[in-house]
Design a protein around this motif. Structure first.
Motif, short mmCIF file in Angstrom:
data_model
loop_
_atom_site.label_atom_id
_atom_site.label_comp_id
_atom_site.label_asym_id
_atom_site.label_seq_id
_atom_site.Cartn_x
_atom_site.Cartn_y
_atom_site.Cartn_z
N ASN A 240 37.79 12.66 -0.43
CA ASN A 240 39.24 12.67 -0.51
C ASN A 240 39.75 13.85 -1.32
OD1 ASN A 240 41.64 11.30 0.36
ND2 ASN A 240 42.05 10.86 -1.78
N CYS A 241 39.52 15.04 -0.81
CA CYS A 241 39.89 16.24 -1.55
C CYS A 241 40.23 17.38 -0.59
CB CYS A 241 38.76 16.66 -2.49
SG CYS A 241 37.22 17.06 -1.65
N ILE A 242 40.90 18.37 -1.14
CA ILE A 242 41.21 19.60 -0.41
C ILE A 242 40.69 20.78 -1.21
CG2 ILE A 242 43.02 21.09 0.51
CD1 ILE A 242 44.75 18.60 0.88
N LEU A 243 39.86 21.58 -0.56
CA LEU A 243 39.42 22.85 -1.13
C LEU A 243 40.14 23.96 -0.37
CD1 LEU A 243 37.26 20.90 -2.21
CD2 LEU A 243 35.53 22.65 -1.72
N PHE A 244 40.95 24.71 -1.07
CA PHE A 244 41.63 25.84 -0.45
C PHE A 244 40.60 26.90 -0.03
CE2 PHE A 244 45.40 23.89 -1.69
CZ PHE A 244 46.52 24.67 -1.48
N ASP A 245 41.08 27.92 0.68
CA ASP A 245 40.21 29.02 1.10
C ASP A 245 39.54 29.67 -0.12
OD1 ASP A 245 41.32 28.43 3.56
OD2 ASP A 245 42.63 30.20 3.59
N GLY A 246 38.29 30.04 0.04
CA GLY A 246 37.60 30.80 -1.00
C GLY A 246 37.15 30.00 -2.20
N VAL A 247 37.31 28.69 -2.18
CA VAL A 247 36.88 27.85 -3.31
C VAL A 247 35.36 27.80 -3.37
CG1 VAL A 247 36.80 25.47 -4.18
CG2 VAL A 247 38.96 26.45 -3.41
N GLN A 248 34.82 27.75 -4.58
CA GLN A 248 33.38 27.61 -4.74
C GLN A 248 33.05 26.43 -5.65
OE1 GLN A 248 31.77 31.36 -6.10
NE2 GLN A 248 31.86 32.24 -4.05
N VAL A 249 32.33 25.47 -5.10
CA VAL A 249 31.73 24.38 -5.88
C VAL A 249 30.23 24.43 -5.55
CG1 VAL A 249 33.73 22.91 -6.20
CG2 VAL A 249 32.49 22.76 -4.07
N PRO A 250 29.50 25.35 -6.17
CA PRO A 250 28.18 25.72 -5.66
C PRO A 250 26.98 24.97 -6.21
CG PRO A 250 28.95 27.36 -7.23
CD PRO A 250 30.00 26.30 -7.16
N HIS A 251 27.12 24.25 -7.34
CA HIS A 251 25.93 23.64 -7.95
C HIS A 251 26.26 22.32 -8.64
CE1 HIS A 251 24.23 27.69 -7.55
NE2 HIS A 251 25.22 28.14 -8.27
N PHE A 252 25.77 21.20 -8.11
CA PHE A 252 25.80 19.92 -8.82
C PHE A 252 27.21 19.50 -9.26
CE2 PHE A 252 21.77 22.15 -9.74
CZ PHE A 252 20.90 21.31 -9.08
N ASN A 253 28.19 19.70 -8.41
CA ASN A 253 29.57 19.36 -8.74
C ASN A 253 30.01 18.08 -8.04
OD1 ASN A 253 29.77 22.75 -8.21
ND2 ASN A 253 30.25 21.95 -10.24
N TYR A 254 30.91 17.33 -8.68
CA TYR A 254 31.57 16.20 -8.03
C TYR A 254 33.06 16.50 -7.98
CZ TYR A 254 33.68 11.73 -7.05
OH TYR A 254 34.44 10.73 -6.49
N VAL A 255 33.63 16.40 -6.78
CA VAL A 255 35.06 16.62 -6.59
C VAL A 255 35.61 15.43 -5.82
CG1 VAL A 255 36.84 18.15 -5.66
CG2 VAL A 255 34.70 19.12 -6.55
N GLY A 256 36.37 14.59 -6.49
CA GLY A 256 36.93 13.41 -5.85
C GLY A 256 38.40 13.25 -6.15
N ASP A 257 39.20 12.93 -5.12
CA ASP A 257 40.64 12.71 -5.27
C ASP A 257 41.28 13.87 -6.03
OD1 ASP A 257 40.83 9.82 -4.21
OD2 ASP A 257 39.20 9.73 -5.67
N SER A 258 40.95 15.07 -5.57
CA SER A 258 41.34 16.29 -6.26
C SER A 258 41.73 17.37 -5.26
CB SER A 258 40.16 16.80 -7.12
OG SER A 258 39.77 15.86 -8.10
N ILE A 259 42.42 18.41 -5.79
CA ILE A 259 42.78 19.57 -4.98
C ILE A 259 42.41 20.82 -5.77
CG2 ILE A 259 44.65 20.83 -3.86
CD1 ILE A 259 46.12 18.14 -3.59
#
Length: 225
Positions: free
Chosen positions: A113-132
């Motif tokens: 449940n998230c939006i990553l805009f263009d060019g975003v990097q979550v490259p190592h062991f990340n959790y992204v939830g209910d976030s933009i």
């Protein structure tokens, strides 16, 4: 710097020309207000995507034909992965996720449940939830968005004397464009980081961080020069 008590809006945080979800943002004043709409938006937008450019994988999953998907990655629907994006080994996309052009979702990262805009990097062991995560924002290794309070009460956005009760039990973080989050940082529920700001490694962040700032700790936020 933001004025004391100022809660940033969509326009303060994001250049929406850098996301396939621009129309979704145009409908809301505050970015967390659209979190409940991501799933349905993906399903409707997917029907309109050019089949010459996007592969319909079923279950509401649409993947740009030039995106790179590791064979060990899990992609749950609904989901849109845009042109040039890279989903690396053992990434876990649980659904209701929009991954922008040339974005990177790395090894052992989990998204929901998230939006990553263009060019975003979550490259190592990340959790992204209910976030933009805004255009070209980056999360260092091990940095996570915490999206539920320990007492399970609704999340409020707080900035000095201003408090907005979002009514949401799940709400991670809103990162503006070009935000850098240092390794192993925790963004507490309801965190908002303004454009072009940097978060020191090992930080615990809550509330609103002004744009063009360096966050060293809660009592030491300085303006960039």
């Amino acid at each position: 710097m933001m004025n004391e008590g100022f809660i940033p809006t969509v326009g303060d945080l994001y250049d929406c020309s850098h996301t396939i979800a621009a129309n979704l943002f145009n409908q809301r004043a505050f970015p967390w207000e659209l979190l409940d709409s991501i799933k349905d938006f993906i399903i409707e937008l997917g029907k309109k995507l050019d089949p010459n450019l996007y592969e319909d994988r079923g279950d509401g999953i649409f993947v740009a034909k030039d995106a790179k998907i590791a064979p060990t990655a899990y992609i749950g629907g609904p989901c849109i992965i845009d042109s040039g994006a890279e989903i690396r080994h053992c990434a876990y996309i649980r659904g209701s996720a929009i991954i922008g052009k040339n974005a990177v979702v790395g090894n052992s990262c989990e998204l929901k449940n998230c939006i990553l805009f263009d060019g975003v990097q979550v490259p190592h062991f990340n959790y992204v939830g209910d976030s933009i995560l805004g255009y070209k924002s980056h999360m260092g290794a091990g940095a996570v968005t915490s999206n539920v309070k320990s007492d399970k009460t609704p999340v409020a956005v707080k900035c000095s004397g201003t408090v907005i009760d979002t009514g949401r039990k799940k709400f991670g973080a809103m990162l503006g464009d070009n935000v850098e989050v240092g390794c192993n940082s925790v963004l507490c529920p309801g965190t908002i980081v303004g454009k072009n700001s940097n978060i020191y490694p090992l930080s615990r962040v809550r509330g609103v961080v002004p744009p063009d700032s360096i966050y060293k700790d809660s009592d030491n936020i300085v303006k960039k020069h």
